[in-house]
Design an enzyme around this catalytic site. Structure first.
Site, PDB file in Angstrom:
ATOM      1  N   LEU A 162       0.833  -1.205   0.000  1.00  8.21           N
ATOM      2  CA  LEU A 162       0.000   0.000   0.000  1.00  8.21           C
ATOM      3  C   LEU A 162       0.865   1.252   0.000  1.00  8.21           C
ATOM      4  O   LEU A 162       0.533   2.263  -0.591  1.00  8.21           O
ATOM      5  CB  LEU A 162      -0.876   0.046   1.266  1.00  8.21           C
ATOM      6  CG  LEU A 162      -1.998  -0.971   1.407  1.00  8.21           C
ATOM      7  CD1 LEU A 162      -2.592  -0.907   2.815  1.00  8.21           C
ATOM      8  CD2 LEU A 162      -3.095  -0.683   0.379  1.00  8.21           C
ATOM      9  N   GLY A 178       7.874   4.147   3.001  1.00  7.29           N
ATOM     10  CA  GLY A 178       8.524   5.421   3.308  1.00  7.29           C
ATOM     11  C   GLY A 178       9.305   5.294   4.589  1.00  7.29           C
ATOM     12  O   GLY A 178       8.949   4.498   5.468  1.00  7.29           O
ATOM     13  N   GLU A 224       7.391  -0.431   5.368  1.00  4.90           N
ATOM     14  CA  GLU A 224       6.479  -0.777   4.271  1.00  4.90           C
ATOM     15  C   GLU A 224       5.123  -1.143   4.859  1.00  4.90           C
ATOM     16  O   GLU A 224       5.055  -1.794   5.894  1.00  4.90           O
ATOM     17  CB  GLU A 224       7.048  -1.982   3.501  1.00  4.90           C
ATOM     18  CG  GLU A 224       8.326  -1.623   2.756  1.00  4.90           C
ATOM     19  CD  GLU A 224       9.096  -2.833   2.238  1.00  4.90           C
ATOM     20  OE1 GLU A 224       8.610  -3.974   2.370  1.00  4.90           O
ATOM     21  OE2 GLU A 224      10.202  -2.610   1.709  1.00  4.90           O
ATOM     22  N   VAL A 225       4.043  -0.711   4.199  1.00  3.95           N
ATOM     23  CA  VAL A 225       2.692  -1.062   4.670  1.00  3.95           C
ATOM     24  C   VAL A 225       2.007  -1.883   3.577  1.00  3.95           C
ATOM     25  O   VAL A 225       1.995  -1.479   2.408  1.00  3.95           O
ATOM     26  CB  VAL A 225       1.849   0.193   4.981  1.00  3.95           C
ATOM     27  CG1 VAL A 225       0.462  -0.202   5.496  1.00  3.95           C
ATOM     28  CG2 VAL A 225       2.544   1.081   6.004  1.00  3.95           C
ATOM     29  N   LYS A 261       2.202  -3.392   8.811  1.00  7.98           N
ATOM     30  CA  LYS A 261       3.350  -2.499   8.629  1.00  7.98           C
ATOM     31  C   LYS A 261       4.618  -3.209   9.085  1.00  7.98           C
ATOM     32  O   LYS A 261       4.691  -3.699  10.217  1.00  7.98           O
ATOM     33  CB  LYS A 261       3.137  -1.236   9.458  1.00  7.98           C
ATOM     34  CG  LYS A 261       4.343  -0.325   9.415  1.00  7.98           C
ATOM     35  CD  LYS A 261       4.029   1.047   9.932  1.00  7.98           C
ATOM     36  CE  LYS A 261       5.284   1.896   9.853  1.00  7.98           C
ATOM     37  NZ  LYS A 261       5.015   3.300   9.760  1.00  7.98           N
ATOM     38  N   ASP A 265       5.866  13.082  14.286  1.00 12.57           N
ATOM     39  CA  ASP A 265       6.003  12.873  12.832  1.00 12.57           C
ATOM     40  C   ASP A 265       4.679  13.160  12.129  1.00 12.57           C
ATOM     41  O   ASP A 265       4.267  12.420  11.235  1.00 12.57           O
ATOM     42  CB  ASP A 265       6.459  11.444  12.561  1.00 12.57           C
ATOM     43  CG  ASP A 265       6.984  11.292  11.132  1.00 12.57           C
ATOM     44  OD1 ASP A 265       7.400  12.314  10.536  1.00 12.57           O
ATOM     45  OD2 ASP A 265       6.968  10.164  10.611  1.00 12.57           O
TER      46      ASP A 265
HETATM   47  N1  ADE Z   1      -1.206   3.281   4.765  1.00 11.67           N
HETATM   48  C1  ADE Z   1      -0.563   3.377   5.929  1.00 11.67           C
HETATM   49  N2  ADE Z   1      -1.292   2.843   6.919  1.00 11.67           N
HETATM   50  C2  ADE Z   1      -2.452   2.418   6.367  1.00 11.67           C
HETATM   51  C3  ADE Z   1      -3.633   1.798   6.893  1.00 11.67           C
HETATM   52  N3  ADE Z   1      -3.752   1.495   8.182  1.00 11.67           N
HETATM   53  N4  ADE Z   1      -4.640   1.534   6.036  1.00 11.67           N
HETATM   54  C4  ADE Z   1      -4.510   1.842   4.727  1.00 11.67           C
HETATM   55  N5  ADE Z   1      -3.430   2.433   4.187  1.00 11.67           N
HETATM   56  C5  ADE Z   1      -2.405   2.708   5.002  1.00 11.67           C
END
Ligand code: ADE
Length: 298
Positions: free
Chosen positions: A21, A24, A28-29, A44, A136
């Site tokens: 998704l 950064g 990574e997510v 994450k 942040d």
């Molecule tokens: N990008 C970062 N965290 C997220 C989340 N919890 N749901 C969807 N996109 C994301």
């Protein structure tokens, strides 16, 4: 190449990875499916491998974050470690981030900015009550929830990742973060009002389409530390001086001259926005009388 590709991971602790998704600052997510009930979640992966003391620190911090409950904070559902990589499982926010919704350069209506600030300030105020400082805050970390509400994502995680990952400093997108960072934070002394400053920078950007400072990392640090932010109305003259005053106060270098709390910043912005709306309504042309009074004596 992502951490998952490098390590050929497809399932982590019962969470099946679907797609990337976001990435950064070394993390990574992913969108993932919790195998036990097929629920969509966000997974994450924090940067760097963690062992020994670093691992203990991660568990202590993640436990604290998982206890947080607030309508404007993404809920942490689970956390753990696989192959020495620390991961967090969060609610999946299907509508992306406020950065995606309002790309750089967008100018938002003051009422919209006020609505966002109220929600973010409520979430940050709650973190402050829990003795946490976000450190942040930026549009990229603000997610849009299922009902269109703003959700703070990644709260405090940056603190975990930065402090735990001296191994990978070159991977961090410092510039993205330093755009919104308070002067005292840049010299290693963050406090609650540093979050107020960051929210002030975000509001400033939404109200005029530009951050107060631009340039490379060193230039940004120098300006946050020593240069007063240009008055908001120099970039958007149509803006009310009342709103300008409130945002500029949150951006003061001297922490003592900001609002005493993020809640007071939000209250002041709410008041200023309401004043502007009232003035606008008063300035509307009065409607012409539509009905003649009945003729009582024909
Ligand atoms: N990008 C970062 N965290 C997220 C989340 N919890 N749901 C969807 N996109 C994301």
């Amino acid at each position: 190449m992502t951490i998952l590709e490098q390590n050929r991971l497809q399932t982590i602790n019962g969470y099946r990875i679907v797609r990337l998704l976001d990435r950064g600052e070394g993390s990574e997510v992913y969108l993932a499916i919790r195998e036990q009930d097929q629920q969509q979640v966000a997974l994450k992966i924090l940067p760097g491998r963690r062992m020994g003391e670093e691992l203990t620190k991660f568990y202590v911090h993640a436990k604290k974050l998982a206890r947080l409950r607030h309508p404007h904070i993404v809920h942490i559902l689970d956390f753990g470690v696989e192959d020495d990589f620390a991961f967090l499982i969060m609610d999946y926010a299907p509508n992306g981030t406020l950065r995606e919704k309002h790309p750089r350069g967008s100018v938002l209506a003051p009422e919209t900015v006020n609505q966002y600030v109220q929600q973010i300030a409520a979430a940050i105020g709650y973190l402050h009550e829990q003795t946490l400082i976000h450190r942040d805050l930026k549009p990229h970390n603000l997610l849009v929830g299922p009902r269109g509400e703003v959700l703070l994502g990644d709260f405090g995680i940056a603190v975990v990742s930065h402090s735990l990952d001296p191994l990978y400093p070159e991977q961090y997108d410092f510039e993205g973060t330093v755009l919104y960072a308070a002067p005292e934070q840049l010299i290693g002394r963050p406090r609650r009002s540093s979050d107020q400053y960051s929210l002030g920078v975000i509001a400033y950007e939404w109200l005029c389409g530009e951050c107060p400072f631009t340039g490379d990392f060193e230039a940004l640090v120098e300006q946050h530390l020593h240069k007063p932010a240009p008055p908001l109305r120099s970039k958007n003259p149509a803006l009310s001086p009342l709103i300008e005053q409130v945002v500029m106060k949150a951006l003061t270098k001297d922490v003592e001259k900001r609002f005493p709390s993020i809640a007071e910043f939000a209250q002041a912005l709410d008041w200023a926005t309401a004043q502007v709306l009232t003035q606008k309504v008063r300035a509307l042309p009065r409607p012409k009388r539509q009905f003649k009074s009945p003729r009582l004596f024909p």
